[in-house]
Design an enzyme around this catalytic site. Sequence first.
Site, PDB file in Angstrom:
ATOM      1  N   SER A   8      34.723  10.312 -23.392  1.00 41.00           N
ATOM      2  CA  SER A   8      35.082   9.522 -22.215  1.00 41.00           C
ATOM      3  C   SER A   8      34.030   9.760 -21.147  1.00 41.00           C
ATOM      4  O   SER A   8      33.808  10.888 -20.709  1.00 41.00           O
ATOM      5  CB  SER A   8      36.449   9.961 -21.685  1.00 41.00           C
ATOM      6  OG  SER A   8      36.575   9.561 -20.334  1.00 41.00           O
ATOM      7  N   HIS A  32      34.675   5.932 -24.810  1.00 40.11           N
ATOM      8  CA  HIS A  32      35.950   5.648 -24.143  1.00 40.11           C
ATOM      9  C   HIS A  32      35.695   5.365 -22.664  1.00 40.11           C
ATOM     10  O   HIS A  32      35.072   6.165 -21.965  1.00 40.11           O
ATOM     11  CB  HIS A  32      36.857   6.873 -24.305  1.00 40.11           C
ATOM     12  CG  HIS A  32      38.222   6.691 -23.743  1.00 40.11           C
ATOM     13  ND1 HIS A  32      39.234   6.069 -24.438  1.00 40.11           N
ATOM     14  CD2 HIS A  32      38.765   7.052 -22.549  1.00 40.11           C
ATOM     15  CE1 HIS A  32      40.333   6.061 -23.697  1.00 40.11           C
ATOM     16  NE2 HIS A  32      40.075   6.640 -22.544  1.00 40.11           N
ATOM     17  N   ASP A  34      37.345   4.529 -19.003  1.00 46.36           N
ATOM     18  CA  ASP A  34      38.576   4.634 -18.207  1.00 46.36           C
ATOM     19  C   ASP A  34      38.474   3.783 -16.950  1.00 46.36           C
ATOM     20  O   ASP A  34      37.701   4.092 -16.046  1.00 46.36           O
ATOM     21  CB  ASP A  34      38.796   6.096 -17.798  1.00 46.36           C
ATOM     22  CG  ASP A  34      39.199   6.949 -18.975  1.00 46.36           C
ATOM     23  OD1 ASP A  34      40.177   6.590 -19.649  1.00 46.36           O
ATOM     24  OD2 ASP A  34      38.530   7.961 -19.234  1.00 46.36           O
ATOM     25  N   MET A  36      40.289   2.439 -13.670  1.00 49.57           N
ATOM     26  CA  MET A  36      41.406   2.789 -12.781  1.00 49.57           C
ATOM     27  C   MET A  36      41.361   1.949 -11.513  1.00 49.57           C
ATOM     28  O   MET A  36      40.286   1.743 -10.937  1.00 49.57           O
ATOM     29  CB  MET A  36      41.324   4.260 -12.390  1.00 49.57           C
ATOM     30  CG  MET A  36      41.255   5.204 -13.571  1.00 49.57           C
ATOM     31  SD  MET A  36      41.152   6.904 -12.996  1.00 49.57           S
ATOM     32  CE  MET A  36      40.932   7.759 -14.564  1.00 49.57           C
ATOM     33  N   HIS A  63      40.136   1.591 -21.656  1.00 48.58           N
ATOM     34  CA  HIS A  63      41.484   2.068 -21.318  1.00 48.58           C
ATOM     35  C   HIS A  63      41.809   1.606 -19.905  1.00 48.58           C
ATOM     36  O   HIS A  63      41.334   2.203 -18.936  1.00 48.58           O
ATOM     37  CB  HIS A  63      41.496   3.601 -21.455  1.00 48.58           C
ATOM     38  CG  HIS A  63      42.772   4.268 -21.072  1.00 48.58           C
ATOM     39  ND1 HIS A  63      42.863   5.626 -20.866  1.00 48.58           N
ATOM     40  CD2 HIS A  63      44.022   3.778 -20.862  1.00 48.58           C
ATOM     41  CE1 HIS A  63      44.098   5.933 -20.549  1.00 48.58           C
ATOM     42  NE2 HIS A  63      44.821   4.837 -20.516  1.00 48.58           N
ATOM     43  N   MET A  65      43.833   1.407 -16.804  1.00 47.28           N
ATOM     44  CA  MET A  65      44.913   2.043 -16.036  1.00 47.28           C
ATOM     45  C   MET A  65      45.074   1.228 -14.767  1.00 47.28           C
ATOM     46  O   MET A  65      44.751   1.676 -13.668  1.00 47.28           O
ATOM     47  CB  MET A  65      44.559   3.506 -15.743  1.00 47.28           C
ATOM     48  CG  MET A  65      44.669   4.378 -16.981  1.00 47.28           C
ATOM     49  SD  MET A  65      43.789   5.948 -16.822  1.00 47.28           S
ATOM     50  CE  MET A  65      42.195   5.434 -17.430  1.00 47.28           C
ATOM     51  N   MET A 135      48.815   9.578 -24.093  1.00 44.66           N
ATOM     52  CA  MET A 135      48.243  10.393 -23.014  1.00 44.66           C
ATOM     53  C   MET A 135      48.800  11.813 -23.107  1.00 44.66           C
ATOM     54  O   MET A 135      50.011  12.004 -23.162  1.00 44.66           O
ATOM     55  CB  MET A 135      48.615   9.822 -21.637  1.00 44.66           C
ATOM     56  CG  MET A 135      48.029   8.472 -21.277  1.00 44.66           C
ATOM     57  SD  MET A 135      46.237   8.399 -21.127  1.00 44.66           S
ATOM     58  CE  MET A 135      45.877   9.743 -20.021  1.00 44.66           C
ATOM     59  N   GLY A 140      44.894   9.170 -14.726  1.00 43.35           N
ATOM     60  CA  GLY A 140      44.372   9.126 -13.362  1.00 43.35           C
ATOM     61  C   GLY A 140      43.183  10.028 -13.089  1.00 43.35           C
ATOM     62  O   GLY A 140      42.361   9.714 -12.238  1.00 43.35           O
ATOM     63  N   PHE A 141      43.076  11.123 -13.808  1.00 45.74           N
ATOM     64  CA  PHE A 141      42.003  12.078 -13.513  1.00 45.74           C
ATOM     65  C   PHE A 141      41.514  12.738 -14.802  1.00 45.74           C
ATOM     66  O   PHE A 141      42.311  12.981 -15.712  1.00 45.74           O
ATOM     67  CB  PHE A 141      42.508  13.193 -12.576  1.00 45.74           C
ATOM     68  CG  PHE A 141      43.004  12.663 -11.257  1.00 45.74           C
ATOM     69  CD1 PHE A 141      42.136  12.487 -10.185  1.00 45.74           C
ATOM     70  CD2 PHE A 141      44.343  12.324 -11.104  1.00 45.74           C
ATOM     71  CE1 PHE A 141      42.600  11.984  -8.978  1.00 45.74           C
ATOM     72  CE2 PHE A 141      44.815  11.819  -9.900  1.00 45.74           C
ATOM     73  CZ  PHE A 141      43.943  11.650  -8.831  1.00 45.74           C
ATOM     74  N   GLY A 142      40.254  13.088 -14.831  1.00 46.83           N
ATOM     75  CA  GLY A 142      39.738  13.920 -15.901  1.00 46.83           C
ATOM     76  C   GLY A 142      40.003  15.388 -15.570  1.00 46.83           C
ATOM     77  O   GLY A 142      40.396  15.718 -14.446  1.00 46.83           O
ATOM     78  N   GLY A 143      39.826  16.250 -16.559  1.00 44.44           N
ATOM     79  CA  GLY A 143      39.868  17.687 -16.312  1.00 44.44           C
ATOM     80  C   GLY A 143      41.244  18.296 -16.124  1.00 44.44           C
ATOM     81  O   GLY A 143      41.369  19.407 -15.609  1.00 44.44           O
ATOM     82  N   ASP A 169      44.525  11.439 -25.602  1.00 39.54           N
ATOM     83  CA  ASP A 169      43.658  11.334 -24.419  1.00 39.54           C
ATOM     84  C   ASP A 169      44.137  12.264 -23.309  1.00 39.54           C
ATOM     85  O   ASP A 169      45.223  12.095 -22.767  1.00 39.54           O
ATOM     86  CB  ASP A 169      43.675   9.872 -23.934  1.00 39.54           C
ATOM     87  CG  ASP A 169      42.680   9.606 -22.816  1.00 39.54           C
ATOM     88  OD1 ASP A 169      41.846  10.481 -22.527  1.00 39.54           O
ATOM     89  OD2 ASP A 169      42.741   8.507 -22.241  1.00 39.54           O
ATOM     90  N   GLY A 170      43.289  13.247 -23.002  1.00 35.83           N
ATOM     91  CA  GLY A 170      43.575  14.139 -21.884  1.00 35.83           C
ATOM     92  C   GLY A 170      43.627  15.591 -22.302  1.00 35.83           C
ATOM     93  O   GLY A 170      44.416  15.980 -23.159  1.00 35.83           O
ATOM     94  N   GLY A 171      42.742  16.389 -21.727  1.00 37.32           N
ATOM     95  CA  GLY A 171      42.767  17.834 -21.973  1.00 37.32           C
ATOM     96  C   GLY A 171      42.356  18.241 -23.374  1.00 37.32           C
ATOM     97  O   GLY A 171      42.667  19.348 -23.818  1.00 37.32           O
ATOM     98  N   GLY A 191      36.560  14.057 -22.251  1.00 41.05           N
ATOM     99  CA  GLY A 191      35.688  13.782 -21.123  1.00 41.05           C
ATOM    100  C   GLY A 191      35.010  15.046 -20.651  1.00 41.05           C
ATOM    101  O   GLY A 191      33.845  15.314 -20.971  1.00 41.05           O
ATOM    102  N   SER A 192      35.764  15.872 -19.912  1.00 43.73           N
ATOM    103  CA  SER A 192      35.140  17.053 -19.314  1.00 43.73           C
ATOM    104  C   SER A 192      34.653  18.046 -20.357  1.00 43.73           C
ATOM    105  O   SER A 192      33.649  18.722 -20.141  1.00 43.73           O
ATOM    106  CB  SER A 192      36.094  17.703 -18.310  1.00 43.73           C
ATOM    107  OG  SER A 192      37.350  17.893 -18.882  1.00 43.73           O
TER     108      SER A 192
HETATM  109  C1  DX5 Z   1      42.527  10.230 -17.762  1.00 44.16           C
HETATM  110  C2  DX5 Z   1      41.669   9.444 -18.722  1.00 44.16           C
HETATM  111  C3  DX5 Z   1      40.965  10.257 -19.735  1.00 44.16           C
HETATM  112  C4  DX5 Z   1      40.006  11.277 -19.180  1.00 44.16           C
HETATM  113  C5  DX5 Z   1      40.019  12.466 -20.076  1.00 44.16           C
HETATM  114  O1  DX5 Z   1      43.270   9.353 -16.985  1.00 44.16           O
HETATM  115  O2  DX5 Z   1      42.441   8.496 -19.417  1.00 44.16           O
HETATM  116  O3  DX5 Z   1      40.307   9.456 -20.698  1.00 44.16           O
HETATM  117  O4  DX5 Z   1      38.689  10.816 -19.077  1.00 44.16           O
HETATM  118  O5  DX5 Z   1      39.341  13.478 -19.458  1.00 44.16           O
HETATM  119  P1  DX5 Z   1      39.485  14.998 -19.934  1.00 44.16           P
HETATM  120  O6  DX5 Z   1      38.993  15.030 -21.354  1.00 44.16           O
HETATM  121  O7  DX5 Z   1      38.629  15.705 -18.973  1.00 44.16           O
HETATM  122  O8  DX5 Z   1      40.949  15.337 -19.828  1.00 44.16           O
HETATM  123 ZN    ZN Z   2      41.406   7.356 -21.053  1.00 39.49          ZN
END
Ligand code: DX5
Ligand code: ZN
Length: 211
Positions: A8, A32, A34, A36, A63, A65, A135, A140-143, A169-171, A191-192
Amino acid sequence: MKNNLSPSILSADFGKLNEEIRKIEKHSDSLHLDIMDGHFVPNISYGSPIVKDIKTKLPMDCHLMITDPLKYAKDFAPYVNRIFFHAELFDRRRLRSTINGIKKLGVECGLALNPDKSIDIIRPVLKDIDAVLIMSVYAGFGGQKFMPEVLGKIHVLRAIGFRKDILIDGGINKETIFEAASAGANVFIAGSAIFSARDSVKAIKELRDAL
Ligand code: DX5
Ligand code: ZN
């Protein structure tokens, strides 16, 4: 089922986005994106002008959002392979009409679900969609920190015979990716874990090794 890694770009350096993508391209299975709107989620990311300028041969998942996916899907459809929107936005009728509207744009359509949303919302339309995105953090946020309690939904989807892609997706990182795979997910969005690492290619290799 083949395990796919889907970086991502949300955590990438947008000042040199194509360079960042070029580095990871041959180690990745898809990208991927994102999107928003600061309304469905409390954050704004990037829009179609950025997506239009991405240079890659990788297939791209978009994706959304955003509260009005059908209105904006046409702006992304020329550049991406699949468009996901959040199923919890709509009742069953509008869910169907939005899926059909997106498919008419010539892309595949998938449904995303936030951690607190039940798969009962998507059960009636599973035959009409191409993939499900679960999810494992709130959109809404990475990391953010991985929420293992969402994995039960993936178990159920596989148990009732859903054989298409299930994205998580996420963490996702080298500690969490294996349990997501064991639950039945086959596309891992990170992502992160990739773009905040000093060496993004090494980070991808570590994720694959952990699978
Ligand atoms: C969050 C996004 C994710 C995000 C994942 O709303 O949908 O795709 O980029 O980031 P990490 O891998 O850092 O959780
Ligand atoms: Zn995503």
